[in-house]
Design a protein around this motif. Sequence first.
Motif, short mmCIF file in Angstrom:
data_model
loop_
_atom_site.label_atom_id
_atom_site.label_comp_id
_atom_site.label_asym_id
_atom_site.label_seq_id
_atom_site.Cartn_x
_atom_site.Cartn_y
_atom_site.Cartn_z
N ILE A 1 -1.96 8.84 -2.95
CA ILE A 1 -1.29 8.17 -2.41
C ILE A 1 0.21 7.22 -3.31
CG2 ILE A 1 -0.63 5.45 -1.77
CD1 ILE A 1 -4.39 5.80 -0.38
N PRO A 2 1.04 7.61 -3.29
CA PRO A 2 2.30 7.57 -4.15
C PRO A 2 2.14 5.99 -4.71
CG PRO A 2 3.49 8.63 -2.27
CD PRO A 2 2.12 8.49 -1.64
N THR B 1 3.12 2.14 -3.03
CA THR B 1 2.54 2.35 -1.38
C THR B 1 1.89 1.05 -0.68
OG1 THR B 1 2.58 5.00 -1.32
CG2 THR B 1 1.70 4.08 1.12
N ALA B 2 2.18 0.62 0.99
CA ALA B 2 1.64 0.05 1.27
C ALA B 2 0.22 0.34 2.30
CB ALA B 2 2.28 -1.07 2.30
N VAL B 3 -0.94 -0.04 1.67
CA VAL B 3 -2.09 0.38 2.59
C VAL B 3 -2.91 -0.24 3.05
CG1 VAL B 3 -4.12 1.84 1.74
CG2 VAL B 3 -2.25 2.37 0.27
N ALA C 1 1.26 -2.21 6.49
CA ALA C 1 0.50 -0.90 5.87
C ALA C 1 1.94 0.29 6.68
CB ALA C 1 -0.77 0.40 6.29
N GLU C 2 2.18 1.69 5.33
CA GLU C 2 2.58 2.70 4.82
C GLU C 2 2.04 3.62 5.88
OE1 GLU C 2 6.05 3.34 2.12
OE2 GLU C 2 5.29 1.40 1.35
N MET C 3 0.51 3.69 5.31
CA MET C 3 -0.53 4.26 5.08
C MET C 3 -1.51 3.84 5.48
SD MET C 3 -0.53 7.41 2.07
CE MET C 3 1.00 8.03 1.76
N ALA D 1 -0.90 1.42 -5.18
CA ALA D 1 -0.59 1.28 -4.16
C ALA D 1 -0.46 -0.26 -4.48
CB ALA D 1 -1.67 2.23 -3.82
N ARG D 2 -0.40 -1.02 -2.60
CA ARG D 2 -0.18 -1.89 -2.58
C ARG D 2 -1.46 -2.69 -1.29
NH1 ARG D 2 3.47 -4.23 -0.56
NH2 ARG D 2 4.83 -2.67 0.18
N ASP E 1 -1.40 8.21 8.44
CA ASP E 1 0.12 7.78 8.75
C ASP E 1 0.11 6.61 9.53
OD1 ASP E 1 2.58 6.84 10.18
OD2 ASP E 1 3.38 8.09 8.79
N THR F 1 -7.34 10.25 5.17
CA THR F 1 -5.58 9.25 5.17
C THR F 1 -4.69 9.59 5.55
OG1 THR F 1 -6.07 9.16 2.53
CG2 THR F 1 -3.86 8.20 3.34
#
Length: 200
Positions: A51-52, A55-57, A94-96, A85-86, A154, A152
């Motif tokens: 997870i970069p 990133t919103a998780v 979320a992004e992920m 991550a956030r 998208d 994980t």
Amino acid sequence: MFMRLLAFALSLPMLAACSSLKETDTGRTATEQMLHSTAADRAAQQLALAIPPGTAVFVEERYVDGQDSKYAVAAIRDRILRRGARLVEERGQAEMAVELRLGALAIDDNNTLFGMPDFGVPIPLAGNVNLPEIPLFKKRTRQGVIKLAATTLDAKTGSLVQAGDPVYGFAQKTDWGLLIFFSWSDNDLMPGEQNQWVGR
């Protein structure tokens, strides 16, 4: 000779002082809870999450169930945060998305006794009288075991980003007894010398 030793062993409880330990007022002892939570912490630390940072998780918990599962989820959320991550509370933000699953979260209990187990003796007009066990050698090992995995996705499309292999966490406490009067324990639940206080 054997009968004399047996008679001596049976007479020892009458010479010993009585003591008792009340371990808990809850459904489980503190040791049992420590076995679960320590195993969960160790498994969560092994998760390899790509997870970069920033990133919103969203953490999906619906496939996680069982006693102490909330602590296991919290340990994984902590792991995600430590990787930069956030966390968000809704999937739409979320992004992920990280979907969690538990394959095991329990305690194995293994007992070995050489000696006489406790048993009830019927007494006329008085019911049963329970005689305590007389251990010449006793070993009890309790091991907390957890198996968990994280996938994980998208968050918008639901497509796979990463499918990780399951990870495992273990924690143990072993109690020993020798010749009735001697007992000790060892565990890996807390750092260093603090372990000696677990279960007292």
